[in-house]
Design a protein around this motif. Structure first.
Motif, PDB file in Angstrom:
ATOM      1  N   ASN A 162      49.844  19.068  72.358  1.00 30.90           N
ATOM      2  CA  ASN A 162      48.531  19.303  72.952  1.00 30.90           C
ATOM      3  C   ASN A 162      48.594  20.204  74.187  1.00 30.90           C
ATOM      4  O   ASN A 162      47.677  20.985  74.432  1.00 30.90           O
ATOM      5  N   GLU A 163      49.659  20.132  74.953  1.00 32.41           N
ATOM      6  CA  GLU A 163      49.766  20.982  76.138  1.00 32.41           C
ATOM      7  C   GLU A 163      49.929  22.447  75.747  1.00 32.41           C
ATOM      8  O   GLU A 163      49.380  23.331  76.412  1.00 32.41           O
ATOM      9  N   ALA A 164      50.658  22.712  74.670  1.00 31.06           N
ATOM     10  CA  ALA A 164      50.793  24.093  74.186  1.00 31.06           C
ATOM     11  C   ALA A 164      49.441  24.610  73.711  1.00 31.06           C
ATOM     12  O   ALA A 164      49.100  25.782  73.950  1.00 31.06           O
ATOM     13  N   ALA A 165      48.663  23.761  73.050  1.00 32.85           N
ATOM     14  CA  ALA A 165      47.328  24.177  72.612  1.00 32.85           C
ATOM     15  C   ALA A 165      46.453  24.518  73.815  1.00 32.85           C
ATOM     16  O   ALA A 165      45.722  25.516  73.807  1.00 32.85           O
ATOM     17  N   ASN A 166      46.530  23.706  74.857  1.00 36.99           N
ATOM     18  CA  ASN A 166      45.760  23.977  76.076  1.00 36.99           C
ATOM     19  C   ASN A 166      46.205  25.283  76.730  1.00 36.99           C
ATOM     20  O   ASN A 166      45.382  26.103  77.129  1.00 36.99           O
ATOM     21  N   GLU A 167      47.510  25.472  76.845  1.00 37.56           N
ATOM     22  CA  GLU A 167      48.024  26.707  77.448  1.00 37.56           C
ATOM     23  C   GLU A 167      47.670  27.928  76.601  1.00 37.56           C
ATOM     24  O   GLU A 167      47.400  29.002  77.132  1.00 37.56           O
ATOM     25  N   LEU A 168      47.673  27.765  75.288  1.00 38.61           N
ATOM     26  CA  LEU A 168      47.253  28.850  74.402  1.00 38.61           C
ATOM     27  C   LEU A 168      45.804  29.209  74.703  1.00 38.61           C
ATOM     28  O   LEU A 168      45.463  30.390  74.852  1.00 38.61           O
ATOM     29  N   GLY A 169      44.961  28.200  74.816  1.00 44.72           N
ATOM     30  CA  GLY A 169      43.562  28.452  75.159  1.00 44.72           C
ATOM     31  C   GLY A 169      43.415  29.178  76.473  1.00 44.72           C
ATOM     32  O   GLY A 169      42.631  30.123  76.600  1.00 44.72           O
ATOM     33  N   TYR A 170      44.192  28.754  77.465  1.00 45.51           N
ATOM     34  CA  TYR A 170      44.109  29.393  78.784  1.00 45.51           C
ATOM     35  C   TYR A 170      44.472  30.874  78.693  1.00 45.51           C
ATOM     36  O   TYR A 170      43.745  31.736  79.201  1.00 45.51           O
ATOM     37  N   ALA A 171      45.583  31.175  78.039  1.00 41.94           N
ATOM     38  CA  ALA A 171      46.031  32.566  77.934  1.00 41.94           C
ATOM     39  C   ALA A 171      45.026  33.402  77.136  1.00 41.94           C
ATOM     40  O   ALA A 171      44.730  34.550  77.513  1.00 41.94           O
ATOM     41  N   LEU A 172      44.501  32.839  76.061  1.00 38.45           N
ATOM     42  CA  LEU A 172      43.492  33.563  75.284  1.00 38.45           C
ATOM     43  C   LEU A 172      42.234  33.820  76.117  1.00 38.45           C
ATOM     44  O   LEU A 172      41.661  34.916  76.072  1.00 38.45           O
ATOM     45  N   ARG A 173      41.824  32.824  76.868  1.00 38.03           N
ATOM     46  CA  ARG A 173      40.633  32.990  77.719  1.00 38.03           C
ATOM     47  C   ARG A 173      40.850  34.086  78.746  1.00 38.03           C
ATOM     48  O   ARG A 173      39.977  34.909  78.997  1.00 38.03           O
ATOM     49  N   GLU A 174      42.031  34.128  79.315  1.00 41.48           N
ATOM     50  CA  GLU A 174      42.322  35.140  80.332  1.00 41.48           C
ATOM     51  C   GLU A 174      42.404  36.549  79.747  1.00 41.48           C
ATOM     52  O   GLU A 174      42.243  37.524  80.472  1.00 41.48           O
ATOM     53  N   THR A 175      42.655  36.655  78.449  1.00 42.34           N
ATOM     54  CA  THR A 175      42.645  37.971  77.809  1.00 42.34           C
ATOM     55  C   THR A 175      41.253  38.320  77.296  1.00 42.34           C
ATOM     56  O   THR A 175      41.053  39.391  76.726  1.00 42.34           O
ATOM     57  N   GLY A 176      40.293  37.417  77.481  1.00 37.67           N
ATOM     58  CA  GLY A 176      38.926  37.673  77.064  1.00 37.67           C
ATOM     59  C   GLY A 176      38.626  37.251  75.635  1.00 37.67           C
ATOM     60  O   GLY A 176      37.538  37.502  75.132  1.00 37.67           O
ATOM     61  N   ASP A 177      39.562  36.588  74.989  1.00 42.74           N
ATOM     62  CA  ASP A 177      39.373  36.140  73.609  1.00 42.74           C
ATOM     63  C   ASP A 177      38.816  34.718  73.627  1.00 42.74           C
ATOM     64  O   ASP A 177      39.496  33.749  73.307  1.00 42.74           O
ATOM     65  N   TYR A 178      37.557  34.602  74.011  1.00 45.99           N
ATOM     66  CA  TYR A 178      36.942  33.302  74.239  1.00 45.99           C
ATOM     67  C   TYR A 178      36.813  32.473  72.971  1.00 45.99           C
ATOM     68  O   TYR A 178      36.998  31.261  72.998  1.00 45.99           O
ATOM     69  N   LYS A 179      36.488  33.101  71.864  1.00 43.06           N
ATOM     70  CA  LYS A 179      36.310  32.357  70.617  1.00 43.06           C
ATOM     71  C   LYS A 179      37.601  31.644  70.227  1.00 43.06           C
ATOM     72  O   LYS A 179      37.599  30.447  69.938  1.00 43.06           O
ATOM     73  N   ARG A 180      38.703  32.353  70.243  1.00 43.66           N
ATOM     74  CA  ARG A 180      39.974  31.725  69.876  1.00 43.66           C
ATOM     75  C   ARG A 180      40.428  30.757  70.963  1.00 43.66           C
ATOM     76  O   ARG A 180      41.075  29.757  70.665  1.00 43.66           O
ATOM     77  N   ALA A 181      40.085  31.034  72.215  1.00 42.42           N
ATOM     78  CA  ALA A 181      40.414  30.097  73.294  1.00 42.42           C
ATOM     79  C   ALA A 181      39.726  28.755  73.050  1.00 42.42           C
ATOM     80  O   ALA A 181      40.353  27.696  73.174  1.00 42.42           O
ATOM     81  N   ILE A 182      38.451  28.804  72.684  1.00 40.68           N
ATOM     82  CA  ILE A 182      37.722  27.569  72.408  1.00 40.68           C
ATOM     83  C   ILE A 182      38.387  26.817  71.258  1.00 40.68           C
ATOM     84  O   ILE A 182      38.522  25.592  71.300  1.00 40.68           O
ATOM     85  N   GLY A 183      38.826  27.546  70.249  1.00 37.70           N
ATOM     86  CA  GLY A 183      39.522  26.897  69.139  1.00 37.70           C
ATOM     87  C   GLY A 183      40.791  26.198  69.588  1.00 37.70           C
ATOM     88  O   GLY A 183      41.084  25.076  69.162  1.00 37.70           O
ATOM     89  N   ALA A 184      41.533  26.838  70.476  1.00 40.14           N
ATOM     90  CA  ALA A 184      42.761  26.225  70.985  1.00 40.14           C
ATOM     91  C   ALA A 184      42.441  24.994  71.830  1.00 40.14           C
ATOM     92  O   ALA A 184      43.113  23.959  71.714  1.00 40.14           O
ATOM     93  N   TYR A 185      41.401  25.086  72.674  1.00 38.29           N
ATOM     94  CA  TYR A 185      41.007  23.914  73.462  1.00 38.29           C
ATOM     95  C   TYR A 185      40.521  22.789  72.552  1.00 38.29           C
ATOM     96  O   TYR A 185      40.807  21.616  72.800  1.00 38.29           O
ATOM     97  N   ASN A 186      39.784  23.137  71.501  1.00 45.81           N
ATOM     98  CA  ASN A 186      39.333  22.116  70.555  1.00 45.81           C
ATOM     99  C   ASN A 186      40.524  21.400  69.926  1.00 45.81           C
ATOM    100  O   ASN A 186      40.507  20.183  69.754  1.00 45.81           O
TER     101      ASN A 186
END
Length: 177
Positions: free
Chosen positions: A61-85
């Protein structure tokens, strides 16, 4: 192996933070732009490492959260939300993932869902509720029109153990490396 990939991804995120700090101090546009470009490269490397960690250990779960964070910071919000989900599916009381997800939803203009996240955090983890409220108060206009995307109805490709059928918990995560 998953822990090593996870740690390498966190290191890349920390490198990106340092580059962003450097950019904030730069007086010259060219130097600032270079530092920000380096930060983006580090975030993209963090994405790759966290995807690898999840391929090795799909319940990380921590890797999924970190994936979301990195995606969000690159502006890929849709995939970031998926990772946070995914992080929240793996650990429903992962309040940091909920706060970050709220910020991604906010950036996309999903104000109702951002408010829901804030209310949950207000009940469960008030320090994170304050962080999300700060983001809400300082939020510029959404960077993506809400009608342009649906963040709920597609499961991640490359997300181990998941099919490509629609479902309520994840949106698209990048394909495996």
């Amino acid at each position: 192996m998953a822990k090593a990939c996870y740690r390498d991804g966190v290191r890349q995120k920390e490198r990106a933070w340092k580059q962003e700090e450097k950019a904030a101090k730069e007086k010259k546009d060219r130097a600032r732009d270079k530092a920000l470009a380096q930060a983006q490269k580090s975030y993209k490397k963090a994405v790759d490492y966290q995807i690898k960690a999840l391929q090795i250990l799909p319940t990380h779960n921590e890797a999924a959260n970190e994936l979301g964070y990195a995606l969000r910071e690159t502006g890929d919000y849709k995939r970031a939300i998926g990772a946070y989900n995914l992080a929240l599916e793996l650990k429903p009381d992962f309040w940091q993932a909920l706060e970050y997800r709220g910020e991604a939803l906010l950036a996309m203009g999903f104000f109702g869902e951002t408010k829901e996240a804030h209310m949950t955090l207000f009940r469960e983890e008030q320090d994170l509720a304050v962080e999300l409220m700060t983001a809400i108060r300082t939020c510029p206009a959404p960077t993506v029109a809400p009608a342009a995307m649906t963040h709920r109805n597609t499961l991640p490709t490359g997300c181990p153990g998941r099919s490509a059928q629609p479902g309520p918990h994840c949106s698209t995560i990048p394909p495996p490396c």
